[in-house]
Design a protein around this motif. Structure first.
Motif, PDB file in Angstrom:
ATOM      1  N   GLU A 135      92.440  -1.090 -15.703  1.00 25.16           N
ATOM      2  CA  GLU A 135      91.386  -0.794 -14.395  1.00 25.16           C
ATOM      3  C   GLU A 135      89.867  -0.940 -13.943  1.00 25.16           C
ATOM      4  O   GLU A 135      89.174  -2.037 -13.134  1.00 25.16           O
ATOM      5  CB  GLU A 135      92.855  -0.530 -13.278  1.00 25.16           C
ATOM      6  CG  GLU A 135      94.028  -0.729 -13.638  1.00 25.16           C
ATOM      7  CD  GLU A 135      94.398  -2.645 -13.413  1.00 25.16           C
ATOM      8  OE1 GLU A 135      93.890  -3.394 -12.720  1.00 25.16           O
ATOM      9  OE2 GLU A 135      94.690  -2.923 -14.277  1.00 25.16           O
ATOM     10  N   ARG A 142      88.210  -3.561 -16.351  1.00 20.39           N
ATOM     11  CA  ARG A 142      88.199  -4.449 -15.491  1.00 20.39           C
ATOM     12  C   ARG A 142      87.177  -4.615 -14.513  1.00 20.39           C
ATOM     13  O   ARG A 142      87.239  -5.730 -14.201  1.00 20.39           O
ATOM     14  CB  ARG A 142      89.480  -4.532 -15.205  1.00 20.39           C
ATOM     15  CG  ARG A 142      90.714  -4.831 -16.170  1.00 20.39           C
ATOM     16  CD  ARG A 142      92.014  -4.550 -15.453  1.00 20.39           C
ATOM     17  NE  ARG A 142      93.251  -5.171 -17.059  1.00 20.39           N
ATOM     18  CZ  ARG A 142      94.410  -6.240 -17.392  1.00 20.39           C
ATOM     19  NH1 ARG A 142      94.895  -5.941 -15.126  1.00 20.39           N
ATOM     20  NH2 ARG A 142      94.892  -6.284 -18.069  1.00 20.39           N
ATOM     21  N   GLU A 143      87.263  -3.500 -13.476  1.00 25.75           N
ATOM     22  CA  GLU A 143      86.324  -3.871 -12.287  1.00 25.75           C
ATOM     23  C   GLU A 143      84.890  -4.135 -12.800  1.00 25.75           C
ATOM     24  O   GLU A 143      84.277  -4.003 -11.916  1.00 25.75           O
ATOM     25  CB  GLU A 143      86.747  -2.537 -11.361  1.00 25.75           C
ATOM     26  CG  GLU A 143      88.551  -2.123 -10.689  1.00 25.75           C
ATOM     27  CD  GLU A 143      88.686  -0.505  -9.602  1.00 25.75           C
ATOM     28  OE1 GLU A 143      87.488   0.073 -10.150  1.00 25.75           O
ATOM     29  OE2 GLU A 143      89.143  -0.761  -9.590  1.00 25.75           O
TER      30      GLU A 143
END
Length: 306
Positions: free
Chosen positions: A120, A123-124
């Motif tokens: 995550e 991805r950010e």
């Protein structure tokens, strides 16, 4: 089943061998780290899989293993961000969809949780070289059981190398008379009978030439296996005095023991070579050590005189 301790470089070679078997040698690009540093991946496929291999040293506890794997994963995934410009140039149009973290064993669910957290975070950042479905996956070679079995049961030799004939050996001896004389002098400490010593030396040189020819044939076609084999030979040479201190009343069994030890290590660390090639390469190394300095005999007693 007893856990095997992997050296980092050997684990990397084994993983890359599995990946080539899985995806095809022409579909995977290795990323050397010696020039201009490590970019956090050791290979990638043109379909979007990136690979990082890591083996903890020794036999740590579950907690210690997890912490080492967690720290390694954190550092290398950080490079996807900090070195994005270099990675974009390296990958070209390829976007990393799966980041495969290959370890010999993992026993804590926390490393899987950590991989999900780092997924995550990556991805950010909306990195141009990462796929929208980017994900970090923790795997072992058990996840490539079919490929592992195919490699270990490989029925054919990687290369075809003809055994040297008598003219080949005679030619080699003629070109290396000084080295042959050194080996002959050393062997006189364990084989006093000149006829038997000559036969022994002839066989030793035959294996030396065959082993060298095998390595020469491997190098252009299978550079990873060649590198791993030569690295094992060099590692054995560095430990020769410590592991095989030959003094007192030396015998030919000392030489055989060294060759068999190296053969076992080659079979374990470079399994695709096969037993005949590993044996020839091991004896080739022993012959080389006899003709140079690493392998020496001490004492004046001759243990074989018949």
């Amino acid at each position: 089943m007893t856990e095997k301790e992997w050296l980092g470089e050997d684990w990397e070679e084994w993983c890359l061998l599995l990946m080539r078997r899985k995806y095809g040698a022409d579909e995977i690009q290795r990323v050397p780290a010696r020039h201009r540093g490590d970019l956090g991946i050791e290979a990638f496929t043109f379909s979007g899989h990136a690979f990082q291999c890591y083996a903890t040293q020794g036999f740590p506890s579950v907690k210690e293993r997890y912490e080492k794997q967690r720290d390694k994963l954190t550092v290398d995934l950080g490079k996807l961000i900090s070195k994005k410009d270099e990675l974009c140039k390296l990958l070209g149009s390829v976007k990393i969809k799966r980041y495969m973290f290959l370890v010999p064993v993992f026993e804590s669910s926390q490393i899987v949780q950590h991989a999900a957290t780092k997924t995550e975070e990556c991805r950010e950042h909306k990195l141009p070289h990462l796929h929208d479905d980017f994900r970090v996956v923790v795997v072992t070679d058990d996840d490539y059981a079919d490929e592992r079995r195919q490699i270990l049961e490989q029925p054919r030799d990687l290369v075809v190398v003809a055994e040297p004939d008598e003219s080949d050996i005679a030619s080699w001896i003629g070109e290396h008379e000084a080295l042959v004389e050194v080996a002959n002098h050393k062997l006189s400490a364990i084989i006093s009978n000149p006829i038997r010593r000559k036969e022994y030396l002839q066989s030793l040189i035959t294996q030396h030439v065959f082993g060298n020819n095998t390595l020469s044939a491997l190098r252009p076609r299978y550079p990873d296996q060649w590198e791993s084999a030569t690295r094992n030979i060099y590692r054995k040479e560095r430990l020769l005095v410590l592991e095989h201190s030959i003094d007192g009343r030396p015998t030919s069994q000392n030489v055989t023991s060294i060759a068999k030890d190296l053969q076992r290590e080659l079979e374990q660390n470079v399994p695709t070579l096969g037993e005949p090639f590993c044996r020839a390469i091991a004896w080739s190394a022993v012959a080389d050590w006899l003709m140079r300095c690493p392998l020496e005999f001490y004492g004046e007693d001759h243990s074989e005189s018949a």
